[in-house]
Design a protein around this motif. Sequence first.
Motif, PDB file in Angstrom:
ATOM      1  N   ILE A  19      59.879  -3.933  89.801  1.00  0.00           N
ATOM      2  CA  ILE A  19      59.668  -5.199  89.803  1.00  0.00           C
ATOM      3  C   ILE A  19      60.132  -5.855  89.783  1.00  0.00           C
ATOM      4  CG2 ILE A  19      58.264  -6.876  87.914  1.00  0.00           C
ATOM      5  CD1 ILE A  19      58.264  -4.749  86.257  1.00  0.00           C
ATOM      6  N   LEU A  20      61.252  -5.855  90.326  1.00  0.00           N
ATOM      7  CA  LEU A  20      62.020  -7.002  90.958  1.00  0.00           C
ATOM      8  C   LEU A  20      62.682  -7.031  92.297  1.00  0.00           C
ATOM      9  CD1 LEU A  20      64.912  -6.083  88.639  1.00  0.00           C
ATOM     10  CD2 LEU A  20      63.236  -8.817  87.836  1.00  0.00           C
ATOM     11  N   SER A  21      61.496  -6.393  93.022  1.00  0.00           N
ATOM     12  CA  SER A  21      61.830  -5.991  94.045  1.00  0.00           C
ATOM     13  C   SER A  21      60.903  -6.546  95.557  1.00  0.00           C
ATOM     14  CB  SER A  21      61.851  -4.349  94.895  1.00  0.00           C
ATOM     15  OG  SER A  21      61.801  -4.433  96.633  1.00  0.00           O
ATOM     16  N   ASP A  22      61.342  -7.208  96.040  1.00  0.00           N
ATOM     17  CA  ASP A  22      60.514  -7.828  96.885  1.00  0.00           C
ATOM     18  C   ASP A  22      59.830  -6.909  97.137  1.00  0.00           C
ATOM     19  OD1 ASP A  22      61.337 -10.836  95.772  1.00  0.00           O
ATOM     20  OD2 ASP A  22      63.041 -10.603  97.649  1.00  0.00           O
ATOM     21  N   MET A  23      59.973  -5.678  97.825  1.00  0.00           N
ATOM     22  CA  MET A  23      59.491  -5.043  98.562  1.00  0.00           C
ATOM     23  C   MET A  23      57.668  -4.663  98.561  1.00  0.00           C
ATOM     24  SD  MET A  23      60.161  -1.509  99.962  1.00  0.00           S
ATOM     25  CE  MET A  23      62.550  -1.417  99.994  1.00  0.00           C
ATOM     26  N   TYR A  24      57.204  -4.916  96.882  1.00  0.00           N
ATOM     27  CA  TYR A  24      56.176  -3.579  96.599  1.00  0.00           C
ATOM     28  C   TYR A  24      55.623  -5.336  96.453  1.00  0.00           C
ATOM     29  CZ  TYR A  24      59.293   0.296  96.469  1.00  0.00           C
ATOM     30  OH  TYR A  24      60.230   1.205  97.087  1.00  0.00           O
ATOM     31  N   GLN A  25      54.227  -5.088  96.077  1.00  0.00           N
ATOM     32  CA  GLN A  25      53.326  -5.934  95.416  1.00  0.00           C
ATOM     33  C   GLN A  25      52.487  -5.479  94.621  1.00  0.00           C
ATOM     34  OE1 GLN A  25      52.640  -5.641  99.278  1.00  0.00           O
ATOM     35  NE2 GLN A  25      55.199  -7.033  99.210  1.00  0.00           N
ATOM     36  N   ILE A  26      52.129  -4.249  94.805  1.00  0.00           N
ATOM     37  CA  ILE A  26      51.588  -3.221  92.913  1.00  0.00           C
ATOM     38  C   ILE A  26      52.784  -1.916  92.760  1.00  0.00           C
ATOM     39  CG2 ILE A  26      49.718  -2.106  93.014  1.00  0.00           C
ATOM     40  CD1 ILE A  26      48.121  -3.043  95.258  1.00  0.00           C
ATOM     41  N   ILE A  27      52.645  -2.491  91.279  1.00  0.00           N
ATOM     42  CA  ILE A  27      53.769  -1.282  90.571  1.00  0.00           C
ATOM     43  C   ILE A  27      52.258  -0.610  89.783  1.00  0.00           C
ATOM     44  CG2 ILE A  27      55.457  -1.621  88.932  1.00  0.00           C
ATOM     45  CD1 ILE A  27      55.727  -3.952  91.182  1.00  0.00           C
ATOM     46  N   ILE A  28      52.685   0.829  89.849  1.00  0.00           N
ATOM     47  CA  ILE A  28      51.521   1.166  88.678  1.00  0.00           C
ATOM     48  C   ILE A  28      52.188   2.362  88.096  1.00  0.00           C
ATOM     49  CG2 ILE A  28      49.691   2.714  88.514  1.00  0.00           C
ATOM     50  CD1 ILE A  28      50.172   1.680  92.300  1.00  0.00           C
ATOM     51  N   SER A  29      52.152   2.403  87.041  1.00  0.00           N
ATOM     52  CA  SER A  29      52.955   3.134  85.919  1.00  0.00           C
ATOM     53  C   SER A  29      51.924   3.933  85.265  1.00  0.00           C
ATOM     54  CB  SER A  29      53.922   2.533  85.039  1.00  0.00           C
ATOM     55  OG  SER A  29      54.892   3.665  84.530  1.00  0.00           O
ATOM     56  N   ASP A  30      51.748   5.159  84.639  1.00  0.00           N
ATOM     57  CA  ASP A  30      51.415   5.328  83.919  1.00  0.00           C
ATOM     58  C   ASP A  30      51.758   6.352  82.353  1.00  0.00           C
ATOM     59  OD1 ASP A  30      49.788   7.892  82.142  1.00  0.00           O
ATOM     60  OD2 ASP A  30      49.271   9.358  83.675  1.00  0.00           O
ATOM     61  N   ALA A  31      51.915   5.938  81.703  1.00  0.00           N
ATOM     62  CA  ALA A  31      53.429   5.540  80.468  1.00  0.00           C
ATOM     63  C   ALA A  31      52.883   6.299  79.540  1.00  0.00           C
ATOM     64  CB  ALA A  31      53.689   4.230  80.968  1.00  0.00           C
ATOM     65  N   LYS A  32      53.349   6.668  78.548  1.00  0.00           N
ATOM     66  CA  LYS A  32      53.129   7.548  77.350  1.00  0.00           C
ATOM     67  C   LYS A  32      53.385   6.045  75.881  1.00  0.00           C
ATOM     68  CE  LYS A  32      54.395  11.949  76.999  1.00  0.00           C
ATOM     69  NZ  LYS A  32      56.388  12.898  76.332  1.00  0.00           N
ATOM     70  N   ALA A  33      52.490   6.401  75.286  1.00  0.00           N
ATOM     71  CA  ALA A  33      52.847   5.574  74.261  1.00  0.00           C
ATOM     72  C   ALA A  33      53.743   5.442  74.059  1.00  0.00           C
ATOM     73  CB  ALA A  33      51.318   5.824  73.318  1.00  0.00           C
ATOM     74  N   GLY A  34      54.565   4.083  73.558  1.00  0.00           N
ATOM     75  CA  GLY A  34      56.100   3.886  72.722  1.00  0.00           C
ATOM     76  C   GLY A  34      56.575   3.850  74.394  1.00  0.00           C
ATOM     77  N   LEU A 203      44.303   4.096  91.722  1.00  0.00           N
ATOM     78  CA  LEU A 203      45.753   3.133  91.973  1.00  0.00           C
ATOM     79  C   LEU A 203      46.881   4.218  92.768  1.00  0.00           C
ATOM     80  CD1 LEU A 203      45.453   0.142  89.899  1.00  0.00           C
ATOM     81  CD2 LEU A 203      45.665   0.398  92.295  1.00  0.00           C
ATOM     82  N   LEU A 204      47.064   5.151  91.294  1.00  0.00           N
ATOM     83  CA  LEU A 204      48.017   6.332  91.692  1.00  0.00           C
ATOM     84  C   LEU A 204      47.717   8.000  93.028  1.00  0.00           C
ATOM     85  CD1 LEU A 204      48.215   8.026  87.997  1.00  0.00           C
ATOM     86  CD2 LEU A 204      50.125   6.422  88.993  1.00  0.00           C
ATOM     87  N   LYS A 205      46.398   7.370  93.292  1.00  0.00           N
ATOM     88  CA  LYS A 205      46.391   8.323  94.442  1.00  0.00           C
ATOM     89  C   LYS A 205      46.281   7.486  95.516  1.00  0.00           C
ATOM     90  CE  LYS A 205      42.087  12.189  92.472  1.00  0.00           C
ATOM     91  NZ  LYS A 205      41.390  11.303  92.176  1.00  0.00           N
ATOM     92  N   ALA A 206      45.919   6.319  95.374  1.00  0.00           N
ATOM     93  CA  ALA A 206      46.045   5.076  97.345  1.00  0.00           C
ATOM     94  C   ALA A 206      47.929   5.171  97.454  1.00  0.00           C
ATOM     95  CB  ALA A 206      45.551   3.996  96.892  1.00  0.00           C
ATOM     96  N   MET A 216      52.794   0.074  97.819  1.00  0.00           N
ATOM     97  CA  MET A 216      52.522  -0.048  96.165  1.00  0.00           C
ATOM     98  C   MET A 216      54.068   0.896  96.222  1.00  0.00           C
ATOM     99  SD  MET A 216      48.916   1.486  97.054  1.00  0.00           S
ATOM    100  CE  MET A 216      48.279   1.096  95.383  1.00  0.00           C
ATOM    101  N   PHE A 217      54.204   0.988  94.432  1.00  0.00           N
ATOM    102  CA  PHE A 217      55.834   1.941  94.285  1.00  0.00           C
ATOM    103  C   PHE A 217      54.785   2.765  92.794  1.00  0.00           C
ATOM    104  CE2 PHE A 217      58.055   2.845  90.823  1.00  0.00           C
ATOM    105  CZ  PHE A 217      58.899   3.080  91.277  1.00  0.00           C
ATOM    106  N   ALA A 218      54.579   4.063  92.395  1.00  0.00           N
ATOM    107  CA  ALA A 218      53.982   4.422  91.165  1.00  0.00           C
ATOM    108  C   ALA A 218      55.413   5.074  90.627  1.00  0.00           C
ATOM    109  CB  ALA A 218      53.030   5.195  91.633  1.00  0.00           C
ATOM    110  N   CYS A 219      55.502   5.200  89.384  1.00  0.00           N
ATOM    111  CA  CYS A 219      56.043   6.216  88.856  1.00  0.00           C
ATOM    112  C   CYS A 219      55.586   6.458  87.210  1.00  0.00           C
ATOM    113  CB  CYS A 219      57.284   5.592  88.097  1.00  0.00           C
ATOM    114  SG  CYS A 219      57.069   4.167  87.334  1.00  0.00           S
ATOM    115  N   GLU A 220      56.110   7.132  86.504  1.00  0.00           N
ATOM    116  CA  GLU A 220      55.818   7.721  85.039  1.00  0.00           C
ATOM    117  C   GLU A 220      56.830   7.113  84.124  1.00  0.00           C
ATOM    118  OE1 GLU A 220      55.095  11.980  84.660  1.00  0.00           O
ATOM    119  OE2 GLU A 220      52.825  11.333  86.127  1.00  0.00           O
ATOM    120  N   LEU A 221      56.664   6.864  83.676  1.00  0.00           N
ATOM    121  CA  LEU A 221      57.522   6.454  81.832  1.00  0.00           C
ATOM    122  C   LEU A 221      57.126   7.789  80.827  1.00  0.00           C
ATOM    123  CD1 LEU A 221      57.557   2.882  81.765  1.00  0.00           C
ATOM    124  CD2 LEU A 221      59.720   4.112  82.465  1.00  0.00           C
ATOM    125  N   ASN A 222      57.945   8.378  80.743  1.00  0.00           N
ATOM    126  CA  ASN A 222      57.686  10.407  79.531  1.00  0.00           C
ATOM    127  C   ASN A 222      58.381   9.543  78.322  1.00  0.00           C
ATOM    128  OD1 ASN A 222      55.666  11.037  81.640  1.00  0.00           O
ATOM    129  ND2 ASN A 222      56.827  11.294  82.696  1.00  0.00           N
TER     130      ASN A 222
END
Length: 233
Positions: A19-34, A203-206, A216-222
């Motif tokens: 999020i802080l990086s100037d490199m990415y315009q779209i950040i996606i996260s598939d993240a668990k509740a909590g 978005l995750l596929k893209a 784009m940057f994608a990550c999971e928060l588990n």
Amino acid sequence: GRQSVRPMNKEQKLFVNAILSDMYQIIISDAKAGSGKTLLSLATAMRLVAKKKFSNIVYVRNSIESLAKGEDVGYLPGLEEKFKIYNHPLFDSLRFIAKSELTKSNANKSRANTTVISEDTITAKVDEYIEKYRIQTMWVGEMRGRTISDAIVIVDEIQNCSASTGQLILSRLDKNCKVICIGSNRQIDNLYTNKYINALTKLLKASKSEHDEVKMFACELNKVLRGPITEFA
């Protein structure tokens, strides 16, 4: 400035750094509740506005009532009340950040001072944040025909957006925007979409391929930080 709510583990650090990086315009996260996705997105967005990278924060949450089937909630009366109901996660996060900051400043003032922070103080701090960081919320239903400029946009519960709704939201943002798309494919409440065709999955596929227009940057928060009951659920 330092962030009042900081990442607690490796995956959260990756998320915040993207999020802080100037490199990415779209950040996606598939993240668990909590897992702290709304809280971290907001705290980091506030930091970017404080650094003058963006001038405001736009929080978009697709409530079940405003889905692809009928995105008409934006035109119903009593908007203030609805705004409060639909944006609980935003206000919970703002309150959490306010509490953290107030607790910290109390601790710094005096070791002996263990004052309980009053509700009014927290509310005043939240109002201060909304004004200072120019935080506004939008419904999907009111986004058609709008252009959002110079903003960091948080799209919460994006798993409840159909692919076309996701496309609608992204197509509203001009070149000076960054967008954080968060949600969980484990919690789809929209009868009109599913984890194979919704905006989060698209978005995750893209994000798996290169795009000339955006990075784009994608990550999971588990890791669930809310507590054992949430983890169990």
